[in-house]
Design a protein around this motif. Structure first.
Motif, PDB file in Angstrom:
ATOM      1  N   THR A  80      39.111  35.823  35.533  1.00 23.05           N
ATOM      2  CA  THR A  80      40.275  34.938  35.636  1.00 23.05           C
ATOM      3  C   THR A  80      41.041  34.913  34.319  1.00 23.05           C
ATOM      4  O   THR A  80      42.280  34.974  34.294  1.00 23.05           O
ATOM      5  CB  THR A  80      39.840  33.517  36.020  1.00 23.05           C
ATOM      6  OG1 THR A  80      39.195  33.547  37.299  1.00 23.05           O
ATOM      7  CG2 THR A  80      41.042  32.580  36.095  1.00 23.05           C
ATOM      8  N   LEU A  81      40.328  34.817  33.204  1.00 28.04           N
ATOM      9  CA  LEU A  81      40.981  34.837  31.901  1.00 28.04           C
ATOM     10  C   LEU A  81      41.699  36.167  31.655  1.00 28.04           C
ATOM     11  O   LEU A  81      42.826  36.193  31.145  1.00 28.04           O
ATOM     12  CB  LEU A  81      39.947  34.593  30.797  1.00 28.04           C
ATOM     13  CG  LEU A  81      39.433  33.158  30.672  1.00 28.04           C
ATOM     14  CD1 LEU A  81      38.169  33.130  29.810  1.00 28.04           C
ATOM     15  CD2 LEU A  81      40.500  32.255  30.075  1.00 28.04           C
ATOM     16  N   ILE A 117      47.512  30.121  34.527  1.00 27.55           N
ATOM     17  CA  ILE A 117      46.073  30.372  34.439  1.00 27.55           C
ATOM     18  C   ILE A 117      45.563  30.088  33.033  1.00 27.55           C
ATOM     19  O   ILE A 117      44.537  29.417  32.844  1.00 27.55           O
ATOM     20  CB  ILE A 117      45.774  31.831  34.831  1.00 27.55           C
ATOM     21  CG1 ILE A 117      46.071  32.062  36.309  1.00 27.55           C
ATOM     22  CG2 ILE A 117      44.316  32.190  34.521  1.00 27.55           C
ATOM     23  CD1 ILE A 117      45.986  33.512  36.749  1.00 27.55           C
ATOM     24  N   VAL A 118      46.274  30.584  32.039  1.00 26.09           N
ATOM     25  CA  VAL A 118      45.831  30.443  30.648  1.00 26.09           C
ATOM     26  C   VAL A 118      45.795  28.974  30.219  1.00 26.09           C
ATOM     27  O   VAL A 118      44.853  28.539  29.552  1.00 26.09           O
ATOM     28  CB  VAL A 118      46.759  31.255  29.717  1.00 26.09           C
ATOM     29  CG1 VAL A 118      46.505  30.901  28.259  1.00 26.09           C
ATOM     30  CG2 VAL A 118      46.541  32.743  29.940  1.00 26.09           C
ATOM     31  N   THR A 119      46.806  28.188  30.616  1.00 22.72           N
ATOM     32  CA  THR A 119      46.852  26.797  30.158  1.00 22.72           C
ATOM     33  C   THR A 119      45.716  25.965  30.737  1.00 22.72           C
ATOM     34  O   THR A 119      45.069  25.198  30.015  1.00 22.72           O
ATOM     35  CB  THR A 119      48.203  26.160  30.524  1.00 22.72           C
ATOM     36  OG1 THR A 119      48.473  26.359  31.922  1.00 22.72           O
ATOM     37  CG2 THR A 119      49.327  26.761  29.710  1.00 22.72           C
ATOM     38  N   VAL A 120      45.470  26.112  32.032  1.00 25.10           N
ATOM     39  CA  VAL A 120      44.394  25.332  32.653  1.00 25.10           C
ATOM     40  C   VAL A 120      43.036  25.772  32.109  1.00 25.10           C
ATOM     41  O   VAL A 120      42.193  24.933  31.747  1.00 25.10           O
ATOM     42  CB  VAL A 120      44.436  25.471  34.184  1.00 25.10           C
ATOM     43  CG1 VAL A 120      43.190  24.853  34.816  1.00 25.10           C
ATOM     44  CG2 VAL A 120      45.688  24.803  34.735  1.00 25.10           C
ATOM     45  N   CYS A 121      42.806  27.071  32.039  1.00 21.35           N
ATOM     46  CA  CYS A 121      41.524  27.565  31.535  1.00 21.35           C
ATOM     47  C   CYS A 121      41.322  27.190  30.064  1.00 21.35           C
ATOM     48  O   CYS A 121      40.211  26.835  29.648  1.00 21.35           O
ATOM     49  CB  CYS A 121      41.439  29.082  31.698  1.00 21.35           C
ATOM     50  SG  CYS A 121      41.256  29.638  33.407  1.00 21.35           S
ATOM     51  N   GLY A 122      42.381  27.260  29.262  1.00 23.47           N
ATOM     52  CA  GLY A 122      42.249  26.946  27.850  1.00 23.47           C
ATOM     53  C   GLY A 122      41.860  25.501  27.604  1.00 23.47           C
ATOM     54  O   GLY A 122      40.954  25.211  26.816  1.00 23.47           O
TER      55      GLY A 122
END
Length: 404
Positions: A80-81, A117-122
Motif C-alpha cells: 500500500t505504501l 494513501i500516503v497521508t492516512v498511512c503516514g
C-alpha cells in the motif's frame, strides 16, 4: 525540548523510514502544488481551469483516503505504501509531456489518489510506531519531516518557474518514487506493531462504530478545520493581498517555516502537558495573527511589519495545532480506532484548506480581503471560547491495548 526524547523516538524501529518516506512524498506534492496550475495556464487554460487542477487533487485525495483501509486489508502495508508513492510520483512524468488541461487533470487525479494513501498511512504509522509515552514527539517529528519540503519549495516556486522550463519542473514531481526503497521496511515495522496477538483471555479488541469515534474527536477536528482554513486561505491568496512578489514570498516563508517548527515543538509538548490549554493558547494566537493580517491588508501604506508579524503568529498556530489536534484525536479515539481517526483528521485538514480558500475568495469578491480575514479572526475568537468551556470528551471505557 529534550534531545534525549527526540533521540529515543528516532531509534524506534520504523521511525527513520517513516520520516524518509514522508519527506520524499511531500516534496513531490509541494513542488507541483503551484506548478501544475501554472502548467495548465501555459497550455491555454483560464483561471477556472487552473483552480480546477487543485480541486481535482483534493477531491481525489479525500476519495482515496476513504479507501485506504480496504487497500491495507487487501495487499498489506508494504504494498500500500509503495502504491501511494508510485501514484503520487509517476504521473508527474506523464504530466510533463502535455500541457493540455484534460491530461493535467487526469494525472493530477492519480497523484491525488497517491497522496490520499500516503497521508492516512503516514499519520497512522506515526502513532503506531511511537515509543510508549512519546506519541506526541513521534507525530511532531513526522510533522516536521513533511513540512520542511513545503518550507523550501512553496516560496521558491515562483523563482523556479521563472528560471527553468515548466516541463522540467513538472517532471521533478517524480520525487515520491525515491521513497520506494524504504516503503517495504516501513510497512513491515507498522505491521509488527499493529498485528498484535489476542489478549491472554483470547479476546481481540474491535474498532468502535465510526459515529462514536467521530463524536469523541469532534472538538479537535473542528479546531483543525478552522485553523487549516485560515492557513489555506493565506497560501492560496498571498500573491493577491500583498503589494509585491517579494513580500508574498517572504510572507509565505514566514508562515511555512514557523508552522514547521511549531508542528515539531508542539508534538514534543503534547507528551508533557494537557492539550486543552495549548489548544486554547494556539487558537488565540491564530486569532491575533488573523487580526493583524486584516489590519495590514487594509492599510493603504502597506503595513509590512504588521503583516509579517501576523503571518508568524498564524504560522505558529497553523503548525502547532496540526500536531496537538492529531495527538488529542488519537488519545480520545483509542488505539483500536487509529485508522478512522487518521482518515477523519486528514479529511478535516484537506476540507479546511479548500473551504478557507473558497471563503476568502468569496469575501474578497463581495467585499475585501481585509473583511475576509476579519471574519476569520472572529471565528477563531469563538473557537477559543468553545475550547475553554467545552467538556472534556470521554474516550469511552478502558480497553486492553492492542500494542505490545
Amino acid at each position: 525540548m529534550s534531545e534525549r526524547a527526540t533521540e529515543s523516538v528516532l531509534r524506534s524501529p520504523g521511525i527513520p523510514h517513516l520520516l524518509t518516506v514522508g519527506a520524499f512524498c511531500f516534496a513531490g506534492l509541494a513542488l507541483l502544488l503551484p506548478v501544475s496550475p501554472a502548467w495548465a495556464v501555459a497550455g491555454g487554460a483560464d483561471e477556472f481551469g487552473a483552480g480546477l487542477v487543485t480541486a481535482v487533487l483534493m477531491t481525489a485525495t479525500v476519495l482515496a483516503q476513504l479507501c485506504v483501509r480496504t487497500t491495507l486489508r487487501t495487499i498489506g502495508w508494504p504494498r500500500t505504501l509503495a502504491l501511494g508513492a508510485l501514484l503520487l510520483g509517476l504521473p508527474a512524468l506523464l504530466q510533463s509531456l502535455s500541457d493540455h488541461l484534460l491530461a493535467i487533470l487526469l494525472t493530477t487525479a492519480l497523484r491525488g489518489a497517491g497522496f490520499g494513501i500516503v497521508t492516512v498511512c503516514g499519520a497512522t504509522a506515526a502513532a503506531a510506531l511511537a515509543p510508549r509515552g512519546r506519541q506526541g514527539a513521534a507525530i511532531g517529528l513526522y510533522g516536521l519531516a513533511v513540512a520542511l519540503p513545503q518550507v523550501a519549495l512553496t516560496p521558491a516556486a515562483p523563482w523556479l518557474m521563472g528560471t527553468f522550463a515548466l516541463p522540467a519542473i513538472v517532471a521533478c514531481g517524480v520525487l515520491p518514487v525515491l521513497a520506494l526503497p524504504w516503503t517495504r521496511s516501513l510497512g513491515r515495522a507498522v505491521e509488527a506493531r499493529t498485528d498484535a496477538p489476542p489478549a491472554e483471555d483470547g479476546r481481540i479488541e474491535h474498532p468502535d462504530p465510526t459515529t462514536t469515534v467521530l463524536r469523541r474527536i469532534l472538538l479537535p477536528l473542528t479546531v483543525l478545520l478552522l485553523v487549516t482554513a485560515a492557513g489555506g486561505a493565506v497560501l492560496t491568496f498571498a500573491p493577491q493581498f500583498t503589494s509585491t512578489p517579494t513580500l508574498a514570498a517572504t510572507g509565505l516563508l514566514a508562515l511555512t517555516a514557523t508552522a514547521a517548527l511549531a508542528r515539531w515543538g508542539c508534538g514534543e509538548l503534547a507528551d508533557r502537558i494537557a492539550p486543552r490549554p495549548v489548544t486554547a493558547l494556539l487558537a488565540a494566537t491564530a486569532c491575533a495573527g488573523l487580526a493583524l493580517i486584516a489590519l495590514a491588508v487594509r492599510a493603504d501604506d502597506g503595513a509590512v511589519l504588521a503583516l509579517l508579524t501576523g503571518l508568524l503568529l498564524l504560522g505558529a498556530a497553523y503548525g502547532g495545532l496540526q500536531s496537538i489536534t492529531l495527538v488529542q484525536a488519537f488519545d480520545l479515539a483509542g488505539a483500536e480506532n487509529r485508522h478512522v481517526t487518521s482518515v477523519a483528521w486528514n479529511i478535516g485538514y484537506d476540507a479546511g484548506t479548500g473551504l478557507g480558500s473558497l471563503a476568502l475568495g468569496l469575501a474578497a469578491q463581495a467585499a475585501t480581503f481585509s473583511a475576509g480575514f476579519t471574519v476569520m479572526s472572529v471565528v477563531m475568537a469563538a473557537t477559543v471560547l468553545a475550547v475553554v468551556i467545552a467538556r472534556t470528551p470521554s474516550p469511552g471505557p478502558p480497553k486492553r491495548q492492542c500494542e505490545p
